[in-house]
Design a protein around this motif. Sequence first.
Motif, PDB file in Angstrom:
ATOM      1  N   PHE A 203     -10.080 -16.728 -16.577  1.00 19.54           N
ATOM      2  CA  PHE A 203      -9.511 -18.080 -16.474  1.00 19.54           C
ATOM      3  C   PHE A 203      -8.216 -18.134 -17.262  1.00 19.54           C
ATOM      4  O   PHE A 203      -8.174 -17.766 -18.428  1.00 19.54           O
ATOM      5  CB  PHE A 203     -10.486 -19.117 -17.023  1.00 19.54           C
ATOM      6  N   PRO A 204      -7.160 -18.661 -16.664  1.00 20.73           N
ATOM      7  CA  PRO A 204      -7.009 -18.983 -15.231  1.00 20.73           C
ATOM      8  C   PRO A 204      -6.280 -17.898 -14.456  1.00 20.73           C
ATOM      9  O   PRO A 204      -6.069 -17.994 -13.265  1.00 20.73           O
ATOM     10  CB  PRO A 204      -6.157 -20.245 -15.281  1.00 20.73           C
ATOM     11  N   TRP A 205      -5.852 -16.819 -15.167  1.00 19.14           N
ATOM     12  CA  TRP A 205      -4.931 -15.839 -14.579  1.00 19.14           C
ATOM     13  C   TRP A 205      -5.502 -15.112 -13.371  1.00 19.14           C
ATOM     14  O   TRP A 205      -4.791 -14.804 -12.422  1.00 19.14           O
ATOM     15  CB  TRP A 205      -4.505 -14.827 -15.642  1.00 19.14           C
ATOM     16  N   LEU A 206      -6.830 -14.830 -13.389  1.00 17.33           N
ATOM     17  CA  LEU A 206      -7.478 -14.172 -12.264  1.00 17.33           C
ATOM     18  C   LEU A 206      -8.058 -15.174 -11.282  1.00 17.33           C
ATOM     19  O   LEU A 206      -8.048 -14.940 -10.063  1.00 17.33           O
ATOM     20  CB  LEU A 206      -8.587 -13.247 -12.785  1.00 17.33           C
ATOM     21  N   ASP A 207      -8.541 -16.300 -11.785  1.00 18.52           N
ATOM     22  CA  ASP A 207      -9.198 -17.303 -10.941  1.00 18.52           C
ATOM     23  C   ASP A 207      -8.222 -18.098 -10.081  1.00 18.52           C
ATOM     24  O   ASP A 207      -8.429 -18.264  -8.872  1.00 18.52           O
ATOM     25  CB  ASP A 207      -9.994 -18.292 -11.806  1.00 18.52           C
ATOM     26  N   MET A 208      -7.176 -18.638 -10.701  1.00 22.56           N
ATOM     27  CA  MET A 208      -6.344 -19.616 -10.014  1.00 22.56           C
ATOM     28  C   MET A 208      -5.704 -19.097  -8.726  1.00 22.56           C
ATOM     29  O   MET A 208      -5.691 -19.829  -7.718  1.00 22.56           O
ATOM     30  CB  MET A 208      -5.276 -20.172 -10.951  1.00 22.56           C
ATOM     31  N   PRO A 209      -5.146 -17.886  -8.690  1.00 23.15           N
ATOM     32  CA  PRO A 209      -4.579 -17.433  -7.407  1.00 23.15           C
ATOM     33  C   PRO A 209      -5.595 -17.424  -6.271  1.00 23.15           C
ATOM     34  O   PRO A 209      -5.235 -17.684  -5.114  1.00 23.15           O
ATOM     35  CB  PRO A 209      -4.106 -16.005  -7.725  1.00 23.15           C
ATOM     36  N   GLN A 210      -6.865 -17.178  -6.584  1.00 22.65           N
ATOM     37  CA  GLN A 210      -7.880 -17.147  -5.547  1.00 22.65           C
ATOM     38  C   GLN A 210      -8.197 -18.545  -5.013  1.00 22.65           C
ATOM     39  O   GLN A 210      -8.578 -18.698  -3.847  1.00 22.65           O
ATOM     40  CB  GLN A 210      -9.159 -16.497  -6.092  1.00 22.65           C
ATOM     41  N   TYR A 211      -8.045 -19.557  -5.846  1.00 23.45           N
ATOM     42  CA  TYR A 211      -8.302 -20.932  -5.422  1.00 23.45           C
ATOM     43  C   TYR A 211      -7.067 -21.571  -4.783  1.00 23.45           C
ATOM     44  O   TYR A 211      -7.183 -22.313  -3.803  1.00 23.45           O
ATOM     45  CB  TYR A 211      -8.742 -21.780  -6.615  1.00 23.45           C
ATOM     46  N   LYS A 214      -3.888 -19.229   0.142  1.00 19.37           N
ATOM     47  CA  LYS A 214      -4.623 -19.097   1.398  1.00 19.37           C
ATOM     48  C   LYS A 214      -4.504 -17.705   2.008  1.00 19.37           C
ATOM     49  O   LYS A 214      -5.420 -17.234   2.663  1.00 19.37           O
ATOM     50  CB  LYS A 214      -4.124 -20.137   2.409  1.00 19.37           C
ATOM     51  N   ASN A 215      -3.374 -17.073   1.830  1.00 20.62           N
ATOM     52  CA  ASN A 215      -3.142 -15.727   2.355  1.00 20.62           C
ATOM     53  C   ASN A 215      -3.941 -14.724   1.513  1.00 20.62           C
ATOM     54  O   ASN A 215      -3.804 -14.671   0.295  1.00 20.62           O
ATOM     55  CB  ASN A 215      -1.639 -15.417   2.278  1.00 20.62           C
ATOM     56  N   TRP A 216      -4.769 -13.893   2.179  1.00 19.21           N
ATOM     57  CA  TRP A 216      -5.641 -12.960   1.456  1.00 19.21           C
ATOM     58  C   TRP A 216      -4.873 -12.127   0.445  1.00 19.21           C
ATOM     59  O   TRP A 216      -5.354 -11.897  -0.672  1.00 19.21           O
ATOM     60  CB  TRP A 216      -6.354 -12.024   2.440  1.00 19.21           C
ATOM     61  N   TYR A 217      -3.691 -11.693   0.792  1.00 16.95           N
ATOM     62  CA  TYR A 217      -2.936 -10.807  -0.106  1.00 16.95           C
ATOM     63  C   TYR A 217      -2.636 -11.487  -1.439  1.00 16.95           C
ATOM     64  O   TYR A 217      -2.561 -10.821  -2.478  1.00 16.95           O
ATOM     65  CB  TYR A 217      -1.638 -10.369   0.570  1.00 16.95           C
ATOM     66  N   ASN A 218      -2.491 -12.791  -1.430  1.00 17.10           N
ATOM     67  CA  ASN A 218      -2.218 -13.528  -2.661  1.00 17.10           C
ATOM     68  C   ASN A 218      -3.481 -14.089  -3.302  1.00 17.10           C
ATOM     69  O   ASN A 218      -3.427 -14.550  -4.447  1.00 17.10           O
ATOM     70  CB  ASN A 218      -1.273 -14.704  -2.366  1.00 17.10           C
ATOM     71  N   ALA A 219      -4.593 -14.060  -2.570  1.00 16.60           N
ATOM     72  CA  ALA A 219      -5.765 -14.829  -2.977  1.00 16.60           C
ATOM     73  C   ALA A 219      -7.012 -14.001  -3.256  1.00 16.60           C
ATOM     74  O   ALA A 219      -8.066 -14.578  -3.532  1.00 16.60           O
ATOM     75  CB  ALA A 219      -6.098 -15.867  -1.894  1.00 16.60           C
ATOM     76  N   HIS A 220      -6.928 -12.663  -3.222  1.00 17.09           N
ATOM     77  CA  HIS A 220      -8.151 -11.894  -3.431  1.00 17.09           C
ATOM     78  C   HIS A 220      -8.358 -11.555  -4.908  1.00 17.09           C
ATOM     79  O   HIS A 220      -7.453 -11.718  -5.734  1.00 17.09           O
ATOM     80  CB  HIS A 220      -8.133 -10.612  -2.597  1.00 17.09           C
ATOM     81  N   ASN A 221      -9.540 -11.070  -5.224  1.00 18.09           N
ATOM     82  CA  ASN A 221      -9.882 -10.672  -6.589  1.00 18.09           C
ATOM     83  C   ASN A 221      -9.215  -9.336  -6.896  1.00 18.09           C
ATOM     84  O   ASN A 221      -9.748  -8.276  -6.603  1.00 18.09           O
ATOM     85  CB  ASN A 221     -11.404 -10.558  -6.737  1.00 18.09           C
ATOM     86  N   PHE A 222      -8.041  -9.386  -7.514  1.00 21.04           N
ATOM     87  CA  PHE A 222      -7.276  -8.150  -7.695  1.00 21.04           C
ATOM     88  C   PHE A 222      -7.804  -7.283  -8.833  1.00 21.04           C
ATOM     89  O   PHE A 222      -7.413  -6.133  -8.958  1.00 21.04           O
ATOM     90  CB  PHE A 222      -5.794  -8.459  -7.913  1.00 21.04           C
ATOM     91  N   TYR A 223      -8.700  -7.808  -9.655  1.00 25.52           N
ATOM     92  CA  TYR A 223      -9.326  -6.942 -10.656  1.00 25.52           C
ATOM     93  C   TYR A 223     -10.338  -6.011  -9.996  1.00 25.52           C
ATOM     94  O   TYR A 223     -10.620  -4.929 -10.492  1.00 25.52           O
ATOM     95  CB  TYR A 223     -10.007  -7.782 -11.728  1.00 25.52           C
ATOM     96  N   GLY A 224     -10.899  -6.461  -8.870  1.00 24.05           N
ATOM     97  CA  GLY A 224     -11.768  -5.605  -8.079  1.00 24.05           C
ATOM     98  C   GLY A 224     -13.212  -6.057  -8.060  1.00 24.05           C
ATOM     99  O   GLY A 224     -13.814  -6.314  -9.104  1.00 24.05           O
ATOM    100  N   ASP A 225     -13.765  -6.190  -6.851  1.00 26.94           N
ATOM    101  CA  ASP A 225     -15.198  -6.381  -6.711  1.00 26.94           C
ATOM    102  C   ASP A 225     -15.886  -5.054  -7.014  1.00 26.94           C
ATOM    103  O   ASP A 225     -15.389  -3.984  -6.657  1.00 26.94           O
ATOM    104  CB  ASP A 225     -15.546  -6.828  -5.290  1.00 26.94           C
TER     105      ASP A 225
END
Length: 487
Positions: A203-211, A214-225
């Motif tokens: 919070f919020p650096w990893l969370d906010m872009p995902q919320y 809308k574009n997956w490239y900007n909105a996915h979990n970049f730390y990694g599932d």
Amino acid sequence: MEINTLHLKALRYSLLSLVLGVALASCSQKTAPTVSGDATATAGTVTEKEVTDSELPAVPVFEVPVEYYKLDNGLKVVLSPDETAPVATVAVYYNIGFRVEPKDRTGFAHLFEHMMFQGSDNLGKMEFIQLVQKNGGVLNGSTRFDFTNYFETVPAHKLETVLWAEADRMRGLNITQENLTNQQGVVKNEVKVNVLNQPYGGFPWLDMPQYANKNWYNAHNFYGDLEDLDAANLEDVKSFFDTYYAPNNAVVVVVGDFEIEEAKEWIQQYFGDIKSSEVPPIPDLKEPRQEKEQRFTKDDKLANRPALAFAYHMPEKNTPEYYAMGLLDQILLQGNDSRLYQALVQERGYAGSVDGGINAFLGNMFNYNGPMLWMGSLIHDKSVSADSIVSVLDQEIQQLQENGISQELLDRAIVKMRSSLYDQMSGGFGKADLLASFALFDDNPERINELEEEFRKITPEIMQRTLQEYLRPTNRTVLVVNPQAQI
């Protein structure tokens, strides 16, 4: 080498820039030397020139030495000599970040950053790190939205050694199943320790872009599932390296105490015969115009106080509105004199601090190359509602919209921006970061000397236009952390 979280790396870089800024204090804004004689800048000298196209008083501005060229294999090279202290910084930036990693391999760009410390053709595991540290240097790497970078700051006489070492791992990485398995475990542990099992983790650096996006490239979990990290295989790693870690997808920046011609010879010698690759085009990263406010709540089982973050979509880079947003950030969010700090912390006591900015927590407003957010966040008292905080945010923005931005207020914002900008430039890494970003994204590292002029072009009318379009509630996303920890 244990690499910190992306968030902590951003803090480490800020600290490093501050430390180096002290070491290179005579390059700072307050002590910039005046060029005498024929006013010709020599290596390590800051040139002063008068600003005459602004309503602000004429002031001296930095002129950072920049020599820019490309090798035959496409490698971009930026040289910026500075004789202030006998140190040199080498920064190698690759034009690949977590924004454009494969869709079924979230966290892959960050995983690969770890792989780059596992050995190369002539340096075994940990030997690159030892080579730098035993020679009195420091080093690190990080993965950001649009690049992955590696840097070393060493005594100036060890510059050739570092250039050779960086070229060695660009030429051939030691890609083995043992190294991959080991680093998959390291990264997964990072995710667990620093995000999943940490209060306010992400919070919020990893969370906010995902919320907010809308574009997956900007909105996915970049730390990694975790499943995606496990799914990465040796062929993925080899393909990623061959494609993106090539000279025609990279820039080498050298800042500090060195001779230009000597550095050119070393760069040609060590990097010149590395083969280029066919780099795929960057996918469409555009975000749709947001027409309605978004609100989300995230339960946090480890947090004991509520938190709130807000984000607004930024204007396109390098437009007048983009520079205006940089100045609005100074007015609203940066420093203890900012409108939001005064309103939320000093006047109402809702929180102890309010943090954020453009590309907040992962860089600055200059080192990205796609859609971005202006974001702020605070951890606040339980007695304060989220609506109360958002109401204060609206009030401060509305006051600027209704009363307008006076030239006096605009001038103060420019002074703050100028101070922040040249504080970053005073350190070896901070300067290298700007030069590398402008070379990668704009093919023009000379932009480092044009920034102040761009901010001075902004008028109260442009500020008002930017306020109306980009700081409207319908362009906003609000994320609330609901604490679940039992005290």
